[in-house]
Design an enzyme around this catalytic site. Structure first.
Site, PDB file in Angstrom:
ATOM      1  N   GLU A 163      33.653  88.242  11.288  1.00  0.00           N
ATOM      2  CA  GLU A 163      33.248  86.861  11.018  1.00  0.00           C
ATOM      3  C   GLU A 163      33.674  85.874  12.105  1.00  0.00           C
ATOM      4  OE1 GLU A 163      34.502  85.723   7.088  1.00  0.00           O
ATOM      5  OE2 GLU A 163      33.221  87.197   6.139  1.00  0.00           O
ATOM      6  N   GLU A 367      31.491  93.561   3.469  1.00  0.00           N
ATOM      7  CA  GLU A 367      32.269  92.870   2.432  1.00  0.00           C
ATOM      8  C   GLU A 367      31.311  92.311   1.388  1.00  0.00           C
ATOM      9  OE1 GLU A 367      34.935  89.697   3.646  1.00  0.00           O
ATOM     10  OE2 GLU A 367      35.680  90.913   5.302  1.00  0.00           O
TER      11      GLU A 367
HETATM   12  C1  PNW Z   1      35.872  86.436   4.255  1.00  0.00           C
HETATM   13  N1  PNW Z   1      33.457  80.382   4.225  1.00  0.00           N
HETATM   14  O1  PNW Z   1      36.307  85.127   4.448  1.00  0.00           O
HETATM   15  C2  PNW Z   1      36.894  87.278   4.992  1.00  0.00           C
HETATM   16  O2  PNW Z   1      36.362  88.250   5.852  1.00  0.00           O
HETATM   17  C3  PNW Z   1      37.960  87.829   4.124  1.00  0.00           C
HETATM   18  O3  PNW Z   1      39.125  87.991   4.891  1.00  0.00           O
HETATM   19  C4  PNW Z   1      38.159  86.947   2.907  1.00  0.00           C
HETATM   20  O4  PNW Z   1      39.266  87.322   2.146  1.00  0.00           O
HETATM   21  C5  PNW Z   1      36.881  87.003   2.114  1.00  0.00           C
HETATM   22  O5  PNW Z   1      35.758  86.653   2.890  1.00  0.00           O
HETATM   23  C6  PNW Z   1      36.891  86.144   0.858  1.00  0.00           C
HETATM   24  O6  PNW Z   1      36.998  84.779   1.191  1.00  0.00           O
HETATM   25  C7  PNW Z   1      35.543  83.993   4.353  1.00  0.00           C
HETATM   26  O7  PNW Z   1      34.092  79.311   4.062  1.00  0.00           O
HETATM   27  C8  PNW Z   1      36.228  82.783   4.232  1.00  0.00           C
HETATM   28  O8  PNW Z   1      32.205  80.387   4.356  1.00  0.00           O
HETATM   29  C9  PNW Z   1      35.544  81.604   4.197  1.00  0.00           C
HETATM   30  C10 PNW Z   1      34.155  81.603   4.286  1.00  0.00           C
HETATM   31  C11 PNW Z   1      33.462  82.806   4.402  1.00  0.00           C
HETATM   32  C12 PNW Z   1      34.161  83.989   4.434  1.00  0.00           C
END
Ligand code: PNW
Length: 471
Positions: A163, A367
């Protein structure tokens, strides 16, 4: 109707180093930007840090045994750069940890899917400018080369970055993630240098890795693609600065012209040098897709109070640079504990869109999952029916996309374990396995048992049919 799964489809579970390992100062690990950020007052909920997390650094044997019991074919984990190369030197004790883990997985017939960067930049590289600095991409390639040599005979799939949108735009534009900067021009430079890092590292990995089983390792990258709905112009703008800024250069098309126009007032993109786009377009064997929820956008009229359904507080810096005229609209529920709407058709639509826009690129869902306020009942059970429904409907959506001709190679549940959910600390539980943070004790939730049964018999759990709509 039952939709067939492709041969060799990988059912898996995913984690990330800083979220589970703990042992932040053990065996020569250096500090990362997430150590600094989480130890800065006001940055994470309750001041939570990853110092101990789930203590996976000491409990990895137990966790590998749970994976074997789940019956997963692959485990997606990340390697902590500051554990393996603190201050740019190879730390053999850090490498040994991952080497033992990889061996334990292989002994249990589980394919290791290793991510090189899940947000834990060594602090000394941030001190030298971080991702907005071009040199960081070259440091990353060195790290990739060293770890590729150490584990390249055993790792099934290499993922350069997890990401990069979060690293660039949550880290340097909205500042809700480490290093917590709020500079839109720096965020765009970071995005480019993350792209460059991906290309340089892919080239290194391709050169140094060769699994002993003779099968070439897959090269991949994982993107959190925003599945956008709403008004056309708003969708186009957000799509450019969140999806196509990574997808297009990585898949050989260079930066989109509309992105450069939309952001012209912020930067002239002078950090893109001749030849960079060729490096970024390194061959990809599979594209990792993380999906949780769709996003609904429309043009803002400039007057009425804006909704802030994209998770950042009103008045705070937006991660969507150049999208000042876009409003992120509320969507119908149900919602997870993150406040994210549950909508499995969004995953199906996203997979179909990627298949249409980039035919021939194999996909892997690296994921997918949901946070809920799970509690251990008096009988010791964690009844997380909503998570089971979420997973069932998203697996069904994946299978509908496969049925429609999309090449999907695997599905990884986020997450194997409850863990440190970044700015939300330990308040959000995504795990199939519950963790008691006071004792480190693991306990299977009902969803873990459901996932095990689904993997054993995918068509017997409601996830194998075209029936579930998931809405
Ligand atoms: C992902 N957003 O995080 C990550 O790859 C993981 O480490 C995390 O625990 C998981 O999703 C759940 O949150 C994100 O704000 C964090 O769009 C924030 C965003 C997207 C993905």
């Amino acid at each position: 109707m039952t939709l067939p799964l492709p041969q060799g489809f990988l059912w898996g579970a995913a984690t990330a180093a800083y979220q589970i390992e703990g042992a932040a100062a053990e065996d020569g690990r250096g500090p990362s930007i997430w150590d600094t950020f989480s130890h800065t007052p006001g940055r994470t909920l309750n001041g939570d840090t990853g110092d101990v997390a789930t203590d996976h650094y000491h409990r990895w044997r137990e966790d590998a045994a749970a994976m074997a019991e789940l019956g997963i074919a692959a485990y997606r984990f990340s390697i902590a750069w500051p554990r393996v190369m603190p201050e740019g030197r190879l730390n053999q004790k850090g490498v040994d940890f991952y080497s033992r883990l990889v061996d334990a997985l292989l002994e249990r017939g589980i394919a290791p899917v290793a991510t090189l960067y899940h947000w834990d930049l060594p602090q000394e590289l941030e001190d030298a400018g971080g991702w907005p600095e071009r040199a960081t991409a070259f440091r990353f390639a060195e790290y990739a080369s060293r770890i590729g040599r150490a584990l390249g005979d055993r790792v099934h799939t290499w993922t350069t970055l997890n990401e990069p949108w979060c690293s660039a735009f949550l880290g340097y534009a909205s500042g809700v993630h480490a290093p917590g900067r709020t500079d839109p021009a720096a965020a765009l430079a970071a995005a480019h240098h993350l792209n460059l890092a991906h290309g340089l590292a892919s080239r290194e990995l391709r050169a140094v890795t060769a699994p002993a089983d003779g099968r070439p390792a897959w090269q991949s990258v994982t993107l959190n693609l925003h599945h956008l709905r709403g008004e056309e112009e708003a969708v186009r703008r957000v799509d450019a600065v969140s999806n196509r800024v990574f997808l297009d250069p990585m898949l050989g098309r260079g930066y989109p012209a509309d992105l450069l126009e939309d952001t012209a007032a912020i930067t002239d993109w002078g950090f893109v040098r001749d030849g960079d786009e060729e490096i970024i377009a390194a061959p990809l064997d599979v594209l990792g897709v993380n999906y949780y929820s769709p996003t609904l956008v429309r043009q803002w009229d400039g007057v009425s109070p804006r909704e802030s359904a994209d998770g950042h507080k009103a008045g705070a810096a937006s991660p969507f640079v150049g999208c000042e005229e876009v409003e992120f609209a509320a969507q119908p529920g149900p919602y997870t504990a993150m406040g994210w709407p549950v909508d499995a058709t969004g995953l199906e639509e996203l997979l179909l869109r990627l298949h249409r826009d980039h035919p021939g690129v194999p996909l892997m869902i690296t994921e997918n999952g949901a946070a809920y306020g799970d509690e251990v009942g008096p009988d010791g059970r964690v009844r997380d029916d909503r998570r089971i429904t979420y997973l069932r409907d998203h697996v069904a959506a994946t299978r509908r996309a496969i049925g429609a001709g999309v090449d999907v190679r695997g599905y990884f549940a986020w997450s194997l374990l409850d863990n440190f959910e970044w700015a939300y600390g330990y308040s959000k539980r995504f795990g199939l396995v519950h963790v008691d943070y006071a004792t480190g004790e693991r306990r299977w939730k009902d969803s873990a048992r459901w996932y095990r049964d689904m993997i054993a018999e995918p068509d017997a759990t409601g996830a194998g049919t075209g029936g579930a709509t998931g809405s």
